[in-house]
Scaffold this active site. Structure first.
Site, PDB file in Angstrom:
ATOM      1  N   ILE A  24      -2.994   1.536   9.343  1.00 48.70           N
ATOM      2  CA  ILE A  24      -4.128   1.261   8.468  1.00 48.70           C
ATOM      3  C   ILE A  24      -4.516  -0.211   8.518  1.00 48.70           C
ATOM      4  O   ILE A  24      -5.692  -0.561   8.564  1.00 48.70           O
ATOM      5  CB  ILE A  24      -3.791   1.677   7.030  1.00 48.70           C
TER       6      ILE A  24
ATOM      7  N   TYR B  15      10.588   5.705  -2.481  1.00 50.45           N
ATOM      8  CA  TYR B  15       9.222   5.412  -2.044  1.00 50.45           C
ATOM      9  C   TYR B  15       8.219   5.718  -3.151  1.00 50.45           C
ATOM     10  O   TYR B  15       7.318   4.917  -3.432  1.00 50.45           O
ATOM     11  CB  TYR B  15       8.899   6.215  -0.784  1.00 50.45           C
TER      12      TYR B  15
END
Length: 272
Positions: free
Chosen positions: A15, A156
């Site tokens: 990204i 996470y």
């Protein structure tokens, strides 16, 4: 129109790399920060951009990065805290923190707070890359290093909720000084996410299933939109977005006391 100076972490791949190319193509001054010297330098040569190398698993490198950015860039219009990842088995960094929490939250928290005077003076936008997995978090503010109930996926998810809490507390504390903070979910994107780990996520990101995921360019779209659209002209300070629209968050994301406590405990962890 004068180009804006935009610092992108996690810029060597996925990204971040896609966003850097798009923003450069729009005439912005992109400053690349990546962990991989070779990949980061290669992209910098392609774009004719400045680059810096820092491993967020080592806080000394984050502090050195902040010092370099302050020395070289009198104005920082955008700071995109995009570096991150899922680690699999529990690993402790040389700084003594659980790796997932440090790379995804503590390191960008440290970088941002070290740059705060410059960001405020520049009336900067701080963009934090979170994830829809924040909805699955079970963040324990008394066990931020996940010593008691660790799993890679939980760590996470917890870190991605921490990104949103940090965004909202950053806006609350420093919005009046001119800084603007926002977070976003890029979608499930075909990148090297989880590469080099034993996380089960690698079976999605590093097998033929990867073809089902978004391209990095589509994943970068919301980041680019936030970086190039003035606050209030499509998005609101302190908000969380996906596909350029407000996105759901974990109920804890609206807990101002939790956001304040996370900030205070993050500072305490970095003071040792």
């Amino acid at each position: 129109m004068t180009a804006k100076t935009m610092v992108l972490t996690g810029a060597s791949d996925g990204i971040g790399r896609a966003a850097a190319r798009i923003l450069h193509g729009r005439g912005e001054r992109v400053v690349l920060v990546g962990r991989s010297p070779d990949k980061t330098e290669a992209l910098a040569k392609e774009l004719g951009a400045d680059f810096h190398v820092a491993d967020f698993a080592r806080l000394a490198q984050v502090r050195a990065l902040a010092a370099t950015l302050l020395e070289r860039y009198p104005v920082i219009d955008v700071l995109a805290n995009n570096a991150g990842g899922i680690m699999g088995s529990r690993t402790v960094t040389p700084d003594g923190h659980e790796m997932t929490f440090q790379v995804n939250h503590l390191a960008p928290f440290l970088l941002t707070t070290l740059l705060l005077p410059r960001l405020a003076d520049s009336r900067a936008t701080v963009i934090n890359t979170s994830s829809m997995l924040n909805m699955r978090a079970r963040l324990d503010l008394d066990d931020l290093d996940n010593e008691r109930h660790y799993s890679g996926n939980r760590a996470y998810a917890d870190a991605k909720l921490a990104n949103i809490l940090f965004t909202r507390e950053l806006q609350r504390r420093h919005g009046a000084s001119g800084l603007t903070a926002v977070s976003f979910h890029p979608g499930v994107v075909a990148t090297n996410f989880s590469g080099g780990t034993d996380s089960l996520a690698r079976f999605l990101y590093h097998t033929p299933l990867k073809r089902l995921l978004l391209t990095p360019e589509r994943g970068a779209d919301t980041l680019v939109w936030l970086a190039t659209t003035p606050p209030g002209a499509g998005w609101e300070p302190g908000g969380h977005y996906e596909k350029r629209r407000p996105s759901r968050t974990h109920p804890m994301a609206d807990d101002a006391a939790a956001a304040r406590l996370l900030w205070e405990r993050s500072e305490a962890m970095l003071a040792h």
